[in-house]
Write a protein that holds these residues in place. Structure first.
Motif, PDB file in Angstrom:
ATOM      1  N   ASP A 174       0.494  -0.986  -0.194  1.00 37.58           N
ATOM      2  CA  ASP A 174       0.254  -0.195   0.199  1.00 37.58           C
ATOM      3  C   ASP A 174       0.971   1.183  -0.342  1.00 37.58           C
ATOM      4  O   ASP A 174       2.258   0.695   0.833  1.00 37.58           O
ATOM      5  N   SER A 175       0.283   2.527  -0.936  1.00 37.83           N
ATOM      6  CA  SER A 175       0.688   3.872  -0.880  1.00 37.83           C
ATOM      7  C   SER A 175       1.280   4.014   0.216  1.00 37.83           C
ATOM      8  O   SER A 175       1.835   5.073   0.557  1.00 37.83           O
ATOM      9  N   ASP A 176       0.740   3.932   1.068  1.00 36.02           N
ATOM     10  CA  ASP A 176      -0.078   4.201   2.490  1.00 36.02           C
ATOM     11  C   ASP A 176       1.277   3.562   3.309  1.00 36.02           C
ATOM     12  O   ASP A 176       0.396   2.421   4.187  1.00 36.02           O
ATOM     13  N   THR A 177       2.577   4.345   3.990  1.00 37.82           N
ATOM     14  CA  THR A 177       2.896   3.197   4.664  1.00 37.82           C
ATOM     15  C   THR A 177       2.814   2.601   5.644  1.00 37.82           C
ATOM     16  O   THR A 177       3.128   1.769   6.229  1.00 37.82           O
ATOM     17  N   ALA A 178       2.379   3.787   6.793  1.00 35.28           N
ATOM     18  CA  ALA A 178       1.796   3.585   8.329  1.00 35.28           C
ATOM     19  C   ALA A 178       0.539   2.752   8.433  1.00 35.28           C
ATOM     20  O   ALA A 178       0.125   2.046   9.361  1.00 35.28           O
TER      21      ALA A 178
END
Length: 280
Positions: A174-178
């Motif tokens: 996912d591009s949202d690493t968090a």
């Protein structure tokens, strides 16, 4: 307010032969957008076949209005449940009084049910429905290497269900690493050593590649992951239900890959919904 439109036809989607009246029970499906939702087409025929006086309707809820919309619907005494789609599956879980173990693990919900005491229970059947659809289509994930793009509400549920189904290894991007790190940490706690996170959508050794993002809802959306790295014979699966033939699936089929459509995920949830809402 009449239950017929000016042409004299009953409202679209309501079970034929059961006019909407003061005894009709209500269900809503919440999303933003809602033009693509398939739950009414799935559930209203169920109500009709079982002679249940109920109707499921779409409710367009913007993210900034979600809590107000949900709280208002929870106050409607003849509303028995809510289905939840993009982008509300993560946010809606905190608006329930109780959450199932699946919801606690994956961090998202796709359905809420009013309990006998008036409280609300959150559950998630996205993952189990996706796996049931895969198995039904001849793509049993047990022992396979699966790569998944999307660590949001639906992706989290699909990831947990794939691990429950016995995949050999699950890699998630996912591009949202968090968001990605939080999901893989939760999954690794329950399924240690079988989960990995990817720095990019690299699918070179996947037996099954899954798009669990909204990319594909719109005709000009980019591909959620490149297809040129996939080995021949890999299955490319999408959770987007409308359009049925997303760009990802069209291009995957053109390259000779087996494809798996998003509607299978919803079809795979039908029995779960019937049991959850006590539809007999």
């Amino acid at each position: 307010m009449t239950h017929e439109d000016p042409t004299g036809h009953p409202p679209a989607g309501h079970p034929p032969g059961i006019p909407i009246s003061g005894t009709t029970r209500l269900y809503a499906v919440l999303g933003d957008p809602v033009a693509q939702v398939q739950a009414p087409a799935l559930m209203n025929p169920v109500f009709a076949s079982l002679h249940i006086d109920a109707v499921l309707v779409p409710v367009h809820a913007r993210p900034q209005h979600l809590e107000r919309v949900v709280r208002g619907l929870q106050s409607v005494a003849n509303l028995d449940g809510m289905f939840v789609t993009v982008p509300h599956k993560v946010a809606v879980r905190r608006l329930a009084d109780r959450r199932s173990p699946t919801v606690e693990i994956v961090g998202s919900a796709n359905v809420l049910r009013r309990e006998a005491d008036g409280s609300w229970l959150a559950e998630n059947f996205d993952g189990s429905g996706f796996v049931a659809g895969l198995v039904g289509a001849g793509h049993d994930p047990e022992g396979r290497r699966v790569t998944l793009v999307g660590a949001g509400g639906a992706g989290s549920a699909v990831a947990a269900a794939l691990l429950t189904a016995g995949v050999d290894r699950l890699c998630v991007y996912d591009s949202d690493t968090a968001k990605l790190d939080a999901l893989t940490a939760r999954l690794d706690t329950r399924w240690p050593g079988r989960v990995c996170s990817l720095p990019g959508p690299q699918f070179g050794d996947a037996d099954i590649a899954v798009n669990a993002t909204p990319l594909g809802l719109r005709a000009d959306d980019p591909l959620p992951f490149p297809l040129d790295q996939l080995p021949q014979g890999a299955v490319v699966a999408d959770i987007v239900m409308k359009p049925r033939e997303t760009r990802l699936l069209r291009e995957a089929a053109a390259r000779g890959h087996r494809v798996h459509h998003g509607n299978h995920m919803l079809d795979g949830q039908l029995d779960s919904y019937r049991d959850f809402f006590g539809l007999k």
